[in-house]
Design a protein around this motif. Structure first.
Motif, PDB file in Angstrom:
ATOM      1  N   TRP A   1       0.835  -1.219   0.000  1.00  0.00           N
ATOM      2  CA  TRP A   1       0.000   0.000   0.000  1.00  0.00           C
ATOM      3  C   TRP A   1       0.867   1.266   0.000  1.00  0.00           C
ATOM      4  CZ3 TRP A   1       0.364   1.615   5.359  1.00  0.00           C
ATOM      5  CH2 TRP A   1       0.659   0.588   6.270  1.00  0.00           C
ATOM      6  N   PHE A   2       2.063   1.147  -0.555  1.00  0.00           N
ATOM      7  CA  PHE A   2       3.057   2.226  -0.578  1.00  0.00           C
ATOM      8  C   PHE A   2       2.557   3.473  -1.312  1.00  0.00           C
ATOM      9  CE2 PHE A   2       7.058   4.128  -2.252  1.00  0.00           C
ATOM     10  CZ  PHE A   2       7.711   4.343  -1.052  1.00  0.00           C
ATOM     11  N   TYR A   3       1.786   3.276  -2.394  1.00  0.00           N
ATOM     12  CA  TYR A   3       1.347   4.420  -3.219  1.00  0.00           C
ATOM     13  C   TYR A   3      -0.098   4.845  -2.917  1.00  0.00           C
ATOM     14  CZ  TYR A   3       5.604   3.652  -5.890  1.00  0.00           C
ATOM     15  OH  TYR A   3       6.912   3.516  -6.249  1.00  0.00           O
ATOM     16  N   LYS A   4      -0.694   4.269  -1.897  1.00  0.00           N
ATOM     17  CA  LYS A   4      -2.096   4.596  -1.589  1.00  0.00           C
ATOM     18  C   LYS A   4      -2.227   5.986  -0.956  1.00  0.00           C
ATOM     19  CE  LYS A   4      -4.721   0.336  -0.960  1.00  0.00           C
ATOM     20  NZ  LYS A   4      -5.621  -0.358  -0.028  1.00  0.00           N
ATOM     21  N   ASN A   5      -3.469   6.517  -1.034  1.00  0.00           N
ATOM     22  CA  ASN A   5      -3.805   7.718  -0.268  1.00  0.00           C
ATOM     23  C   ASN A   5      -3.962   7.317   1.200  1.00  0.00           C
ATOM     24  OD1 ASN A   5      -3.931   9.516  -2.456  1.00  0.00           O
ATOM     25  ND2 ASN A   5      -6.023   8.870  -2.919  1.00  0.00           N
ATOM     26  N   VAL A   6      -3.530   8.176   2.090  1.00  0.00           N
ATOM     27  CA  VAL A   6      -3.606   7.883   3.521  1.00  0.00           C
ATOM     28  C   VAL A   6      -5.054   7.651   3.962  1.00  0.00           C
ATOM     29  CG1 VAL A   6      -3.251   8.888   5.819  1.00  0.00           C
ATOM     30  CG2 VAL A   6      -1.457   9.066   4.101  1.00  0.00           C
ATOM     31  N   ASN A   7      -5.994   8.407   3.367  1.00  0.00           N
ATOM     32  CA  ASN A   7      -7.399   8.269   3.800  1.00  0.00           C
ATOM     33  C   ASN A   7      -8.037   6.945   3.391  1.00  0.00           C
ATOM     34  OD1 ASN A   7      -7.852   8.687   1.077  1.00  0.00           O
ATOM     35  ND2 ASN A   7      -8.708  10.740   1.307  1.00  0.00           N
ATOM     36  N   GLU A   8      -7.331   6.139   2.575  1.00  0.00           N
ATOM     37  CA  GLU A   8      -7.835   4.805   2.203  1.00  0.00           C
ATOM     38  C   GLU A   8      -7.418   3.737   3.208  1.00  0.00           C
ATOM     39  OE1 GLU A   8      -7.146   3.602  -1.942  1.00  0.00           O
ATOM     40  OE2 GLU A   8      -6.593   5.687  -2.345  1.00  0.00           O
TER      41      GLU A   8
END
Length: 567
Positions: free
Chosen positions: A138-145
């Motif tokens: 989840w390295f490139y995910k948005n924090v809110n996800e």
């Protein structure tokens, strides 16, 4: 012990908050050696969080202070913020209060960028931390996800990227489900074991951290009551018959109630082995039977969800999926489940903060959408949010309470007058929620448990018929959980119906009437505690995991103790 071994020294530290005569910290002396794993525990309001906040200058609260704090032999206040950022990591209860960027990879790099490190070194450190903490997926995910557990892990990884020598954690798992909390604490132990980082941790899930502790420090009324290894602490508190023994791991609590010459068990595994020896001595064989299903007499349905569906945006996945649920009049219903499964969203639907796009929610047989706001929130629904500080708007605890029932008359120049006709009502709620002695404190200066009690007091002043609570026991010590349970029992006796979302399995098992497990958008199982908890491995209690071989229907430590005392 040589001075080189000493990571942190606290010498005769005293501290009191503004306008408070009573000290929050009173002559605290503490030495932490390099590489130690320290667990700090005590009742809510005992001074744990206040003490931790003194270990990093930018977090130190305003007030009167005397004494000395040395970090590696140097006065802490002489260290720059940059030095402290690099060498002392601090993880708060709520990761949302610490995360500052919108992307996972950027959050990992942010602190290093602030220190002005070269890009090449930042890339290496970020890659190393992402690999160590299992963040690659989840390295490139948005924090809110991210789920709550992932956010707290990201928070920890971002701090560890700075390579601190000491890591301070203030109840870091208070908002995590049992599985995520266990994983997080295992990571903290691993950091201590693999990197030699000094750990100072406050945590109410003591069964998960006690076995790893080199030293346990028990605080009471701003002072250090006892310190030593876990076994010594258990023995000392038992001999003193101290209230803090309620907070010890369940196997230790059970052991304390039974005569035995063997060593005190600390973990569930120790408890099972101890129980095996005890049962073999008495010739008791393991039992292979399921718990007997018990039917609870059902009352009138007060609130019902009928095929409820909800998503946040049109193109996003459903968060709540075909939810069906009944809440009976006068019952205490506990909803458990992992972070990010939709529990809090469900509570927001029931409290009409959000609206489902399909299905109905009926309150007393009437569609919840047909109630006016005044009907619904003045005397019908009381909502205690996950973050109690969202309810605080005044400068003192006392003003918060009077404000809730229109007991403050505004004057010119920001002055006000308290309506003394409301005094009896406020005093009653102060007594019920044990807020005596805190009335002149600023709400933001309270401990986590004290904030929860103030938020509950404000909601109860509206005299709700249905109380909806999101994680109300987070930040509460075991001692006050007992008192909190008594408050809820009094409310139930007065006819209040309670719906609670919680990760606190032990509390739900001890005090709930019915429990439900939320998974993938709906409730997948429900039942009274004895049926609900006896068949699970993770969503069950320490007492059940310890004793199910001999007593499958045991849910609480009290169940096991009563059985052992009859043997």
């Amino acid at each position: 012990m040589g001075s080189l071994d000493r990571m942190l020294e606290i010498r005769d530290l005293c501290f009191s908050y503004p306008t408070e005569e009573k000290r929050a910290l009173n002559h605290v002396n503490l030495t932490v050696k390099e590489g130690e794993f320290i667990v700090l525990c005590g009742k809510s309001g005992c001074g744990k969080s206040t003490l931790l906040s003194h270990m990093k200058t930018p977090l130190t609260p305003h007030g009167k202070r005397k004494g000395e704090i040395l970090f590696k032999g140097k006065p802490l206040h002489e260290m720059s913020n940059r030095e402290q950022s690099q060498q002392i990591g601090f993880v708060l209860q709520n990761p949302d209060n610490q995360i500052v960027t919108d992307k996972v990879w950027h959050e990992l790099a942010f602190g290093l960028e602030s220190l002005g490190l070269p890009n090449e070194e930042i890339r290496i450190r970020v890659a190393e931390m992402a690999s160590y903490f299992g963040i690659q997926g989840w390295f490139y995910k948005n924090v809110n996800e991210l789920s709550g557990g992932q956010k707290q892990l990201l928070n920890l990884a971002s701090i560890m990227a700075m390579h601190p020598d000491m890591l301070i954690l203030d109840e870091p798992t208070s908002q995590l489900d049992p599985i995520a909390a266990s994983d997080f604490l295992e990571t903290v132990k691993k950091i201590n074991r693999d990197m030699g980082t000094t750990i100072i941790l406050t945590e109410h899930r003591l069964e998960d951290v006690f076995p790893a502790a080199d030293k346990v420090i028990v605080m009471d009324k701003g002072e250090i009551l006892a310190e030593g290894d876990p076994a010594y602490i258990g023995k000392t508190l038992k001999e003193q018959n101290h209230q803090m023994f309620l907070a010890m791991p369940v196997p230790m609590q059970i052991y304390s109630k039974v005569k035995s010459d063997e060593d005190c068990p600390i973990t569930v595994r120790d408890g099972r082995q101890w129980l095996d020896h005890l049962c073999q001595e008495k010739g008791i064989e393991p039992v292979h039977k399921a718990a007997v299903m018990q039917k609870k007499k059902e009352k009138r349905v007060l609130l019902e969800c009928q095929d409820v569906w909800f998503r946040y945006e049109k193109e996003t996945p459903d968060v709540v999926k075909g939810l069906n649920m009944k809440l009976y009049e006068g019952e205490f219903y506990c909803l458990l489940g992992g972070n990010g499964t939709g529990k809090t969203t469900t509570l927001s639907l029931i409290s009409r903060l959000r609206k489902p796009y399909r299905g109905k929610i009926l309150l007393n047989g009437k569609d919840i959408r047909r109630y006016s706001d005044k009907e619904l929130f003045r005397g019908y629904l009381g909502v205690l949010p996950q973050n109690p500080t969202t309810l605080f708007v005044k400068k003192t605890v006392e003003l918060e309470l009077y404000e809730m029932i229109g007991g403050i008359k505004e004057k010119k120049n920001d002055e006000f007058e308290i309506d003394m006709t409301k005094k009896e009502v406020v005093e009653g709620i102060v007594k019920l929620t044990h807020l005596e002695g805190l009335l002149h404190r600023h709400p933001y200066d309270l401990s986590g448990g004290e904030k929860q009690r103030l938020a509950l007091a404000k909601i109860l002043l509206l005299r709700p018929k249905v109380l909806l609570m999101d994680e109300p026991t987070k930040g509460l010590d075991s001692y006050f959980k007992e008192e909190f349970a008594q408050i809820l029992r009094q409310l139930l006796a007065q006819g209040v119906t309670i719906f609670m979302i919680s990760h606190d399995i032990e509390f739900c098992a001890s005090f709930g009437d019915r429990c439900g497990l939320f998974f993938d958008g709906s409730i997948v199982a429900t039942g009274i505690p004895v049926d609900f908890f006896t068949g699970n491995n993770f969503y069950t209690t320490a007492a059940n995991r310890m004793a199910r071989k001999y007593l499958p229907e045991a849910v609480t430590g009290k169940d096991v103790v009563e059985w052992l005392q009859k043997m």
